[in-house]
Enzyme design. Structure first.
Site, short mmCIF file in Angstrom:
data_model
loop_
_atom_site.label_atom_id
_atom_site.label_comp_id
_atom_site.label_asym_id
_atom_site.label_seq_id
_atom_site.Cartn_x
_atom_site.Cartn_y
_atom_site.Cartn_z
N ASP A 36 0.69 -1.12 -0.24
CA ASP A 36 0.14 -0.36 -0.23
C ASP A 36 0.88 1.16 0.25
O ASP A 36 1.74 1.32 1.16
CB ASP A 36 -0.90 0.05 1.42
CG ASP A 36 -2.26 0.75 1.62
OD1 ASP A 36 -1.80 1.69 0.09
OD2 ASP A 36 -2.50 1.16 2.31
N ASP B 2 -4.25 2.48 -5.48
CA ASP B 2 -2.51 2.77 -4.72
C ASP B 2 -2.00 1.17 -3.64
O ASP B 2 -1.60 1.18 -2.78
CB ASP B 2 -2.28 3.88 -3.89
CG ASP B 2 -3.91 3.75 -2.92
OD1 ASP B 2 -4.45 2.43 -3.02
OD2 ASP B 2 -2.95 4.30 -2.24
N GLU B 3 -2.96 0.15 -4.47
CA GLU B 3 -2.69 -1.13 -3.69
C GLU B 3 -2.64 -2.26 -4.30
O GLU B 3 -3.17 -2.25 -5.57
CB GLU B 3 -3.66 -1.07 -2.53
CG GLU B 3 -4.15 -0.23 -1.39
CD GLU B 3 -5.51 -0.83 -0.77
OE1 GLU B 3 -5.01 -1.60 0.12
OE2 GLU B 3 -6.32 -0.30 -1.10
#
Length: 382
Positions: free
Chosen positions: A9, A102-103
């Site tokens: 993350d 974003d993960e």
């Protein structure tokens, strides 16, 4: 063979991207959002110390932290940086799933036979930070749920490994709000009966949980006990989503056509939100009765809000429909997609509107996609 699942993350991703292009933003309270009636899309850890949180109304955030610097946000920049990180991971990982902008999840099962999976993960994390300048947190464990929770506990800019024998000792003391499936409503319901830690939740009879919160009760109980067989789904970049409608008989009923376009926009926007996509290009297609086909497109700020997409689509239709001729077909396509949640992009929209979208999506997910809709297009696509 015991699974080895990594969750990665990027820390305060929007904030980190802004600081890459403007070093003066480093170390100060920073809020990504827009408009007095808008919401916080992201915020720095310096702002969080004042109580600022994502999805909070901007007015409240600025009351809590009046000295914060506010930046509207640049989805083009965020998409570019996300793509760079994705390419780095794809080059190295045997199996990767991109769950949002974003993960990431990585399946490293079996890699310990050749070299340490956790050592390999650390090397990948350092490479991402070196090549992009973005801070990242990550964790390695036996499944998605445990690794995601462990990443959250490692933030900011941390990492850890939770082996199988340590899963229960890691999970049990944590508050139930740390679990991905527990939203505010579930948290309040469980808290009222004294369930406040994951350990307590894991000891509840599964039948009781199922009676309390429905079919999700079984999944929640399993995850509280560290059980999650959800696979890492190989990543593939979707290019576009679209709908078309061929009329049973050619039509010049423009009100009906516009209603169909509005209904298409709402259904496609709901699909975007469910699959965690944002679009930046809207394309309208029409086919006249003589089979002449025309298209028109427009670039917009990244979004998955149907009120925005429907407005743009209808404006495009007014521009492309230039002949007084019957129509045979109308179509709508959203392209140039990037991963992200629709809240991230509503920089100018109110918290009330976001709550409305969340409520409508909840109703559609529970009772079917035709359970609720905007009146302008509701009757045309049922």
């Amino acid at each position: 063979m015991e699974r080895a699942i990594v969750h990665m993350d990027l820390d305060t991703f929007f904030v980190s991207c802004e600081r890459l292009v403007n070093s003066q933003l480093k170390g100060i309270p920073l809020i990504i959002g827009g408009g007095d009636r808008g919401v916080v899309s992201s915020c720095s850890y310096e702002a969080r110390t004042f109580g600022v949180r994502s999805a909070m109304p901007m007015r409240m955030a600025l009351r809590l932290c009046p000295q914060a610097k506010v930046v509207k946000g640049d989805m083009e920049l965020y998409s570019k940086m996300s793509h760079t990180v994705t390419e780095i991971i794809e080059e190295s990982a045997p199996l990767m799933e991109k769950s949002s902008i974003d993960e990431f999840y990585l399946d490293l099962t079996g890699m310990d036979k050749f070299f340490g999976a956790y050592k390999w993960t650390n090397e990948l994390g350092r490479r991402i930070e070196k090549e992009t300048g973005l801070p990242i947190s990550y964790a390695l464990s036996i499944n998605k749920t445990v690794s995601k929770i462990a990443t959250g506990e490692s933030k900011p800019h941390g990492h850890r490994e939770i082996p199988s024998m340590a899963v229960h000792s890691f999970l049990n003391p944590l508050p139930i709000k740390k679990m991905p499936m527990v939203g505010n409503a579930t948290f309040q319901l469980l808290s009222r009966v004294g369930i406040r830690t994951i350990g307590t939740l894991s000891e509840m009879p599964v039948e009781v949980l199922q009676q309390m919160i429905g079919k999700n009760g079984i999944d929640l109980w399993k995850k509280a006990n560290g059980i999650d067989d959800t696979p890492v789904i190989p990543y593939s970049e979707r290019k576009s989503i679209s709908k078309e409608r061929t009329f049973s008989s050619d039509t010049m009923n423009i009100n009906e056509v516009k209603g169909i376009i509005a209904g298409m926009a709402e259904k496609l926007a709901h699909q975007l939100r469910q699959e965690k996509w944002l679009t930046s290009t809207v394309v309208i297609k029409i086919r006249y009765s003589n089979f002449d086909t025309e298209t028109k497109q427009c670039r917009i700020t990244y979004t998955s809000a149907d009120h925005t997409l429907a407005r743009v689509a209808l404006e495009l239709f007014d521009k492309v429909y230039t002949r007084r001729m019957r129509l045979r077909l109308v179509g709508l396509r959203f392209t140039d997609l990037v991963h992200g949640c629709y809240q991230m992009n509503l920089f100018e929209d109110t918290s009330e509107l976001i709550n409305l979208y969340q409520a409508m999506d909840h109703i559609k997910n529970r009772f079917g996609k035709d359970a609720v809709g905007r009146a302008v297009g509701f009757n045309f696509l049922r």
